[in-house]
Structure formats: structure tokens, C-alpha cells
Design a protein around this motif. Sequence first.
Motif, PDB file in Angstrom:
ATOM      1  N   GLU A  19       0.822  -1.203   0.000  1.00  0.00           N
ATOM      2  CA  GLU A  19       0.000   0.000   0.000  1.00  0.00           C
ATOM      3  C   GLU A  19       0.863   1.263   0.000  1.00  0.00           C
ATOM      4  O   GLU A  19       0.467   2.304  -0.509  1.00  0.00           O
ATOM      5  CB  GLU A  19      -0.928   0.007   1.219  1.00  0.00           C
ATOM      6  CG  GLU A  19      -2.156  -0.881   1.053  1.00  0.00           C
ATOM      7  CD  GLU A  19      -3.134  -0.711   2.191  1.00  0.00           C
ATOM      8  OE1 GLU A  19      -2.855   0.120   3.087  1.00  0.00           O
ATOM      9  OE2 GLU A  19      -4.161  -1.399   2.201  1.00  0.00           O
ATOM     10  N   SER A  20       2.051   1.169   0.568  1.00  0.00           N
ATOM     11  CA  SER A  20       2.915   2.337   0.697  1.00  0.00           C
ATOM     12  C   SER A  20       4.147   2.285  -0.195  1.00  0.00           C
ATOM     13  O   SER A  20       4.883   3.267  -0.271  1.00  0.00           O
ATOM     14  CB  SER A  20       3.367   2.504   2.155  1.00  0.00           C
ATOM     15  OG  SER A  20       4.095   1.363   2.586  1.00  0.00           O
ATOM     16  N   LYS A  21       4.382   1.165  -0.868  1.00  0.00           N
ATOM     17  CA  LYS A  21       5.576   1.036  -1.707  1.00  0.00           C
ATOM     18  C   LYS A  21       5.340  -0.048  -2.753  1.00  0.00           C
ATOM     19  O   LYS A  21       4.526  -0.957  -2.541  1.00  0.00           O
ATOM     20  CB  LYS A  21       6.799   0.692  -0.856  1.00  0.00           C
ATOM     21  CG  LYS A  21       6.743  -0.669  -0.184  1.00  0.00           C
ATOM     22  CD  LYS A  21       7.939  -0.924   0.726  1.00  0.00           C
ATOM     23  CE  LYS A  21       7.863  -0.094   1.983  1.00  0.00           C
ATOM     24  NZ  LYS A  21       8.899  -0.489   2.976  1.00  0.00           N
ATOM     25  N   LYS A  23       6.018  -3.493  -4.662  1.00  0.00           N
ATOM     26  CA  LYS A  23       6.473  -4.753  -4.069  1.00  0.00           C
ATOM     27  C   LYS A  23       7.982  -4.969  -4.188  1.00  0.00           C
ATOM     28  O   LYS A  23       8.608  -5.445  -3.227  1.00  0.00           O
ATOM     29  CB  LYS A  23       5.705  -5.933  -4.669  1.00  0.00           C
ATOM     30  CG  LYS A  23       6.055  -7.253  -3.990  1.00  0.00           C
ATOM     31  CD  LYS A  23       5.007  -8.328  -4.193  1.00  0.00           C
ATOM     32  CE  LYS A  23       4.938  -8.813  -5.602  1.00  0.00           C
ATOM     33  NZ  LYS A  23       4.204 -10.087  -5.731  1.00  0.00           N
ATOM     34  N   PRO A  24       8.619  -4.629  -5.318  1.00  0.00           N
ATOM     35  CA  PRO A  24      10.072  -4.827  -5.406  1.00  0.00           C
ATOM     36  C   PRO A  24      10.880  -3.994  -4.406  1.00  0.00           C
ATOM     37  O   PRO A  24      12.061  -4.255  -4.200  1.00  0.00           O
ATOM     38  CB  PRO A  24      10.396  -4.415  -6.844  1.00  0.00           C
ATOM     39  CG  PRO A  24       9.125  -4.618  -7.587  1.00  0.00           C
ATOM     40  CD  PRO A  24       8.051  -4.245  -6.621  1.00  0.00           C
ATOM     41  N   MET A  25      10.229  -2.994  -3.767  1.00  0.00           N
ATOM     42  CA  MET A  25      10.924  -2.168  -2.784  1.00  0.00           C
ATOM     43  C   MET A  25      10.697  -2.652  -1.350  1.00  0.00           C
ATOM     44  O   MET A  25      11.206  -2.053  -0.397  1.00  0.00           O
ATOM     45  CB  MET A  25      10.490  -0.710  -2.915  1.00  0.00           C
ATOM     46  CG  MET A  25      10.879  -0.065  -4.240  1.00  0.00           C
ATOM     47  SD  MET A  25      12.666  -0.131  -4.553  1.00  0.00           S
ATOM     48  CE  MET A  25      13.264   0.934  -3.237  1.00  0.00           C
ATOM     49  N   ILE A  26       9.937  -3.728  -1.176  1.00  0.00           N
ATOM     50  CA  ILE A  26       9.766  -4.314   0.151  1.00  0.00           C
ATOM     51  C   ILE A  26      11.099  -4.896   0.594  1.00  0.00           C
ATOM     52  O   ILE A  26      11.776  -5.583  -0.164  1.00  0.00           O
ATOM     53  CB  ILE A  26       8.661  -5.387   0.134  1.00  0.00           C
ATOM     54  CG1 ILE A  26       7.311  -4.737  -0.206  1.00  0.00           C
ATOM     55  CG2 ILE A  26       8.578  -6.108   1.473  1.00  0.00           C
ATOM     56  CD1 ILE A  26       6.189  -5.732  -0.404  1.00  0.00           C
ATOM     57  N   GLU A  27      11.464  -4.632   1.826  1.00  0.00           N
ATOM     58  CA  GLU A  27      12.827  -4.931   2.264  1.00  0.00           C
ATOM     59  C   GLU A  27      13.000  -6.316   2.863  1.00  0.00           C
ATOM     60  O   GLU A  27      12.106  -6.868   3.500  1.00  0.00           O
ATOM     61  CB  GLU A  27      13.274  -3.880   3.286  1.00  0.00           C
ATOM     62  CG  GLU A  27      13.428  -2.494   2.683  1.00  0.00           C
ATOM     63  CD  GLU A  27      13.938  -1.481   3.681  1.00  0.00           C
ATOM     64  OE1 GLU A  27      13.998  -1.789   4.890  1.00  0.00           O
ATOM     65  OE2 GLU A  27      14.290  -0.365   3.252  1.00  0.00           O
ATOM     66  N   ILE A  28      14.180  -6.834   2.615  1.00  0.00           N
ATOM     67  CA  ILE A  28      14.683  -8.038   3.275  1.00  0.00           C
ATOM     68  C   ILE A  28      16.052  -7.653   3.827  1.00  0.00           C
ATOM     69  O   ILE A  28      16.952  -7.279   3.067  1.00  0.00           O
ATOM     70  CB  ILE A  28      14.819  -9.216   2.295  1.00  0.00           C
ATOM     71  CG1 ILE A  28      13.446  -9.607   1.740  1.00  0.00           C
ATOM     72  CG2 ILE A  28      15.481 -10.412   2.968  1.00  0.00           C
ATOM     73  CD1 ILE A  28      13.517 -10.572   0.592  1.00  0.00           C
ATOM     74  N   GLY A  29      16.197  -7.683   5.143  1.00  0.00           N
ATOM     75  CA  GLY A  29      17.466  -7.287   5.726  1.00  0.00           C
ATOM     76  C   GLY A  29      17.835  -5.848   5.423  1.00  0.00           C
ATOM     77  O   GLY A  29      18.992  -5.543   5.126  1.00  0.00           O
TER      78      GLY A  29
END
Length: 256
Positions: A19-21, A23-29
Motif C-alpha cells: 500500500e505504501s511502496k 512490491k520490489p521495494m519491500i525490504e529483506i534485511g
Amino acid sequence: MKLVILAGGFGTRISEESESKPKPMIEIGQKPILWHIMKYFSNFGVEEFIICAGYRAYQIKEYFFNYHLHNSDLVVSLKDGKIETMHTQAENWKVTVIDTGLNTMTGGRIKRIEPYLGSDERFLLTYGDGLGDVNIRDLIKQHMEDKVLATVTAVQPPTRFGNLEIAQANRVRQFVEKPDTSSFVSGGFFVLHRDVINLIEDDTTVWEQEPLVKLASQNELSAYKHHGFWQPMDTLREQRYLEALWNEGQAPWQVW
């Protein structure tokens, strides 16, 4: 080869984050999954990336526009506003971010970035929401040996649910927590000849439908079988799984 990354979808199944970003910008570590994908491919010598953005494209643009700043220590002089960067940790990448439209389908996004392929005859393609330890070097080698227009990485993802083997009297004979499936699915990680773009009609074309179906019917689609790690990030549960692998130092894609 350049790597084209499909990164324009809405990510509705992981709406807690998307909703705010994008999906490719969702963080891992503390790094976007997009960065993890690019870092993995760069281990095989890929240094040029074309990102097919769409939903919240400006966030992807801003990330790379400020990449040098994000990956440096700073000295700021408050009196005159001068900024000095130190200890920069930035990769030797050339990143092209193209807004391919908000509602464009996956095939249409590929067609839109054709001018940015330059004179390259072949290119790599993947999705901006999946990780694996696919041997890109071997993938390219098989593609060249098969002499086809397209090669797709075939994977056998583990099922989300345990298997029950039920005997007589309703007794469970065997329980397997996460058995592997026997069938292959597309894991992305494509090698493509640019002629495949001729099979894409317009923005409404879904890459996984008409183009791939036609390539298969023409005997121009080969499969590179990958039996190692592969994991999409479609849900919050899967994001947390990838995050746990990273935090525990057990991320199979971390080859750098």
C-alpha cells in the motif's frame, strides 16, 4: 547481457506492505528485494539493469537517484550546507528505470523497454519479487546450446501444506511436512532473444500467456531445470520467511 526486471505490478496479495511502496521495494534485511535480485545477478557479471516500473515508479527512481547517498557516510556543514560523502559502498551498475505504465501487462512492459536494449541480440528477464540460487551461467549456456528463442527456468516449489498418506481405518501412515511437488512451474529467470518481442502485441499482452504459448507451440521454448532454492514473495508470510533466512545467515541467494 542486460537484465530486464518486471517491477510494475500492484502487489495486491502483500497489501500490508505494498500500500505504501511497490512490491520490489519491500525490504529483506534492510535492503529492497529488488537490490537482492540485482546483487545476485551481478555475481555472474551482469552490470546493466533495465527496470520496468509502474505502480509507485517514482519510489524506485528515487531509490537509485539517491543510491550513492544511501550507501555513504556523511559530513554535513550546517553553516554553508556543504555535504561530503565518505566510505561509499556502491556497486558498479548502470540502472535504467522506465515507467512502463500503471496498468500495462507484463508483455507490454517488455515491449516498452525494447529501445533500451540497444544492439543486444539477447537479454535476461526476471521478476522483481522472487529469489533463487539459479546458476545464471549454466542457464545462459543451455540457452545457447538449445538454439531457441527463449529459455525459462523450471522449478519445483515446495507445497505450503503437509501431505497425509491415509491407510485403512482412517490411520495416517505417513506425514511429510513440506513435500516437493512432482510437476515443474515457471520460476522466471528467462534468457530471451529479442525477436520474442515481435510476439507481444501491445500493453494488454500478458507475457505468460500468448507469447509463451506461441513459443512453446513453435518449439522455440526450452526449460532449464533448477532443483535448488527458489522462492517468490507474494505474501507477507513469504516475506517473513525470506527475512528469517537472511537474518539467520542462511540465505541461499547470498553468494557475495
